[in-house]
Design a protein around this motif. Structure first.
Motif, PDB file in Angstrom:
ATOM      1  N   PHE A   6       0.807  -1.031   0.042  1.00 60.37           N
ATOM      2  CA  PHE A   6       0.016  -0.002  -0.022  1.00 60.37           C
ATOM      3  C   PHE A   6       0.987   1.220  -0.099  1.00 60.37           C
ATOM      4  O   PHE A   6       0.643   2.245  -0.870  1.00 60.37           O
ATOM      5  N   TRP A   7       1.716   1.245   0.747  1.00 64.16           N
ATOM      6  CA  TRP A   7       2.769   2.323   0.861  1.00 64.16           C
ATOM      7  C   TRP A   7       3.787   2.667  -0.193  1.00 64.16           C
ATOM      8  O   TRP A   7       3.749   3.796  -0.701  1.00 64.16           O
ATOM      9  N   PHE A   8       3.896   1.488  -0.918  1.00 65.11           N
ATOM     10  CA  PHE A   8       4.828   1.800  -1.893  1.00 65.11           C
ATOM     11  C   PHE A   8       4.029   2.062  -3.201  1.00 65.11           C
ATOM     12  O   PHE A   8       4.452   3.305  -3.955  1.00 65.11           O
ATOM     13  N   THR A   9       2.659   1.802  -3.310  1.00 71.57           N
ATOM     14  CA  THR A   9       1.970   2.343  -4.487  1.00 71.57           C
ATOM     15  C   THR A   9       1.434   3.758  -4.272  1.00 71.57           C
ATOM     16  O   THR A   9       1.410   4.531  -5.029  1.00 71.57           O
ATOM     17  N   ALA A  10       1.234   4.023  -2.713  1.00 78.90           N
ATOM     18  CA  ALA A  10       0.965   5.363  -2.606  1.00 78.90           C
ATOM     19  C   ALA A  10       1.992   6.307  -2.865  1.00 78.90           C
ATOM     20  O   ALA A  10       1.899   7.482  -3.417  1.00 78.90           O
ATOM     21  N   GLY A  11       3.165   6.040  -2.555  1.00 82.44           N
ATOM     22  CA  GLY A  11       4.571   6.777  -2.783  1.00 82.44           C
ATOM     23  C   GLY A  11       4.786   6.913  -4.350  1.00 82.44           C
ATOM     24  O   GLY A  11       5.056   7.984  -4.779  1.00 82.44           O
ATOM     25  N   ALA A  12       4.415   5.794  -4.834  1.00 79.40           N
ATOM     26  CA  ALA A  12       4.708   5.999  -6.623  1.00 79.40           C
ATOM     27  C   ALA A  12       3.608   7.019  -7.228  1.00 79.40           C
ATOM     28  O   ALA A  12       3.983   7.618  -7.934  1.00 79.40           O
ATOM     29  N   ALA A  13       2.604   6.639  -6.613  1.00 81.99           N
ATOM     30  CA  ALA A  13       1.272   7.473  -7.219  1.00 81.99           C
ATOM     31  C   ALA A  13       1.744   9.013  -6.816  1.00 81.99           C
ATOM     32  O   ALA A  13       1.449   9.909  -7.802  1.00 81.99           O
ATOM     33  N   ALA A  14       2.327   9.349  -5.713  1.00 79.64           N
ATOM     34  CA  ALA A  14       2.514  10.772  -5.178  1.00 79.64           C
ATOM     35  C   ALA A  14       3.729  11.188  -6.154  1.00 79.64           C
ATOM     36  O   ALA A  14       3.513  12.515  -6.489  1.00 79.64           O
ATOM     37  N   GLY A  15       4.772  10.335  -6.365  1.00 79.39           N
ATOM     38  CA  GLY A  15       5.811  10.666  -7.252  1.00 79.39           C
ATOM     39  C   GLY A  15       5.166  11.125  -8.625  1.00 79.39           C
ATOM     40  O   GLY A  15       5.753  12.076  -9.183  1.00 79.39           O
ATOM     41  N   VAL A  16       4.333  10.059  -9.178  1.00 79.88           N
ATOM     42  CA  VAL A  16       3.909  10.552 -10.535  1.00 79.88           C
ATOM     43  C   VAL A  16       3.103  11.819 -10.645  1.00 79.88           C
ATOM     44  O   VAL A  16       3.181  12.637 -11.714  1.00 79.88           O
ATOM     45  N   TRP A  17       2.312  11.865  -9.758  1.00 77.73           N
ATOM     46  CA  TRP A  17       1.443  13.241  -9.595  1.00 77.73           C
ATOM     47  C   TRP A  17       2.432  14.206  -9.474  1.00 77.73           C
ATOM     48  O   TRP A  17       2.349  15.449 -10.130  1.00 77.73           O
ATOM     49  N   ALA A  18       3.262  14.310  -8.630  1.00 81.16           N
ATOM     50  CA  ALA A  18       4.308  15.348  -8.394  1.00 81.16           C
ATOM     51  C   ALA A  18       4.981  16.043  -9.644  1.00 81.16           C
ATOM     52  O   ALA A  18       5.241  16.916  -9.972  1.00 81.16           O
ATOM     53  N   THR A  19       5.569  14.773 -10.241  1.00 77.05           N
ATOM     54  CA  THR A  19       6.301  14.797 -11.470  1.00 77.05           C
ATOM     55  C   THR A  19       5.363  15.459 -12.620  1.00 77.05           C
ATOM     56  O   THR A  19       5.934  16.324 -13.291  1.00 77.05           O
ATOM     57  N   THR A  20       4.200  15.038 -12.755  1.00 74.96           N
ATOM     58  CA  THR A  20       3.192  15.789 -13.820  1.00 74.96           C
ATOM     59  C   THR A  20       2.950  17.254 -13.471  1.00 74.96           C
ATOM     60  O   THR A  20       3.070  18.076 -14.394  1.00 74.96           O
ATOM     61  N   LYS A  21       2.775  17.464 -12.254  1.00 79.57           N
ATOM     62  CA  LYS A  21       2.596  18.769 -11.757  1.00 79.57           C
ATOM     63  C   LYS A  21       3.760  19.777 -12.319  1.00 79.57           C
ATOM     64  O   LYS A  21       3.502  20.744 -12.558  1.00 79.57           O
ATOM     65  N   VAL A  22       4.872  19.227 -11.956  1.00 82.16           N
ATOM     66  CA  VAL A  22       6.226  19.909 -12.158  1.00 82.16           C
ATOM     67  C   VAL A  22       6.446  20.151 -13.484  1.00 82.16           C
ATOM     68  O   VAL A  22       6.717  21.377 -14.034  1.00 82.16           O
TER      69      VAL A  22
END
Length: 117
Positions: A6-22
């Motif tokens: 769960f935490w690995f998936t949540a971290g990966a999703a947050a990373g993808v979201w942040a990268t897209t936003k940047v």
């Protein structure tokens, strides 16, 4: 095991979201994008100024009509009437013609009292 997944998936999703936003923000800050945004704002401002000027003009016409009506200046024009005779000057004595003035009698100083203001 499920917690780690769960935490690995949540971290990966947050990373993808942040990268897209940047990346989106970086694309907005390119010179071409900034120039396009400035041009769009300028066109929009021009349209607003034009609309404002048209509103002011319409308000002026309306107010002039109201004032003309209140002051009785809106008299109907008769189409068949001729223009009245021009007024004649009263004979008060000899009147000098404007071309007979002599400019040599005028002061020759270059002082302009409006320059002090």
């Amino acid at each position: 095991m499920f917690r780690r997944t769960f935490w690995f998936t949540a971290g990966a999703a947050a990373g993808v979201w942040a990268t897209t936003k940047v990346n989106r923000k970086l694309k907005q800050l390119t010179p071409e994008s900034l120039a396009a945004q400035a041009a769009n704002k300028a066109v929009e401002t021009g349209h607003r100024l034009k609309d404002f000027a048209l509103d002011v003009r319409a308000g002026m016409v309306q107010r002039e009509a109201e004032l003309g009506e209140a002051l009785g200046l809106e008299a109907p024009v008769d189409q068949g009437r001729e223009l009245p005779e021009p007024r004649r000057r009263a004979a008060l004595g000899p009147v000098a013609h404007p071309t007979t003035y002599s400019f040599s009698k005028m002061p020759s100083s270059s002082y302009n009292r409006n320059e002090d203001h």
